[in-house]
Design an enzyme around this catalytic site. Structure first.
Site, short mmCIF file in Angstrom:
data_model
loop_
_atom_site.label_atom_id
_atom_site.label_comp_id
_atom_site.label_asym_id
_atom_site.label_seq_id
_atom_site.Cartn_x
_atom_site.Cartn_y
_atom_site.Cartn_z
N CYS A 86 0.84 -1.20 0.00
CA CYS A 86 0.00 0.00 0.00
C CYS A 86 0.88 1.26 0.00
O CYS A 86 1.52 1.54 -1.00
CB CYS A 86 -0.96 -0.05 1.18
N HIS A 203 -3.47 -5.76 0.99
CA HIS A 203 -2.77 -6.03 2.25
C HIS A 203 -2.76 -7.53 2.57
O HIS A 203 -3.72 -8.04 3.16
CB HIS A 203 -3.46 -5.30 3.40
N GLU A 205 -0.98 -8.97 4.82
CA GLU A 205 -0.86 -9.16 6.28
C GLU A 205 -2.21 -9.11 6.97
O GLU A 205 -2.36 -9.61 8.11
CB GLU A 205 0.10 -8.11 6.86
#
Length: 227
Positions: A86, A203, A205
């Site tokens: 990002c 994302h 994660e």
């Protein structure tokens, strides 16, 4: 495998990453303040999402001048791994480790959603545990995630198989309707020519923990641990 997670003023996904690399995958991880320059002990450098320096000038434009980024460039030039997620993707384009740029979303709205993306190249350390053309669902949260490059840049990415992820529908189909932000060629993530530097807007994660029933992003990190 030792991970380093950079912390800029305004980073807000740094601890999410540490939760994955250290908490879930049991890998040594060091949080690196943006003014630090010694990263010689790190195998994988990660630039997290957030709003580095408040994004007051342009996303990633100020972060590129942080002392740590000189070390990140050297790290990448040595063939070591660098991941930008990002805002981290934006920083990587600003500093020149990846081509093109990220500009305001097509509809000028901040997008926060879970989006299907297709794995375009599974021959890299990041993607080798995915299958070719596999469709995974990852969270996105950005206001300037529209990938842009001139015609030559896009052709180079296509020819060199540097487009790693594309926005799609759940069936893997690519179209204007499956493009959430107007990125050229539905680009969600790209690599450098060598494949050791990856930038992506989604994302991974945030899709790595079985407790939230979302683990397709975790596969990206697990791929790095496979010899």
């Amino acid at each position: 495998m030792k991970f380093g997670v950079i912390v800029f003023p305004g980073s807000n996904c740094d601890r999410d990453l540490v939760t994955v690399t250290e908490g879930l995958l049991d890998q040594p991880t060091r949080m690196i303040w943006h003014q630090d320059t010694d990263i010689s002990d790190i195998d994988v450098m990660v630039i997290p999402g957030g709003f580095s320096y408040g994004d007051y000038l342009r996303c990633g434009a100020i972060a590129r001048f942080s002392p740590v980024m000189r070390s990140v460039i050297e790290h990448a030039n040595q063939g070591k791994l660098v991941l930008g997620i990002c805002n981290g993707f934006q920083v990587l384009t600003e500093v020149g480790l990846l081509p093109g740029s990220l500009i305001r979303n097509r509809d000028l709205h901040f997008i926060c959603d879970r989006i299907p993306v297709r794995v375009e190249n599974n021959q890299l350390p990041w993607t080798k545990k995915y299958t070719p053309q596999q469709v995974i669902t990852l969270p996105v949260a950005h206001g300037e995630g529209r990938y842009y490059g001139d015609e030559e840049t896009i052709k180079g990415l296509e020819d060199n198989q540097q487009i790693i992820f594309r926005y799609c529908n759940l069936s893997g189909e690519i179209s204007e309707d499956t493009n959430p932000n107007g990125s050229l060629s539905n680009i969600a993530g790209i690599s450098n020519k060598q494949g050791n530097v990856l930038g992506m807007m989604p994302h991974p994660e945030r899709a790595s923990d079985p407790l939230i029933r979302a683990t397709e992003g975790r596969i990206l990190f697990e791929g790095l641990l496979v010899s």
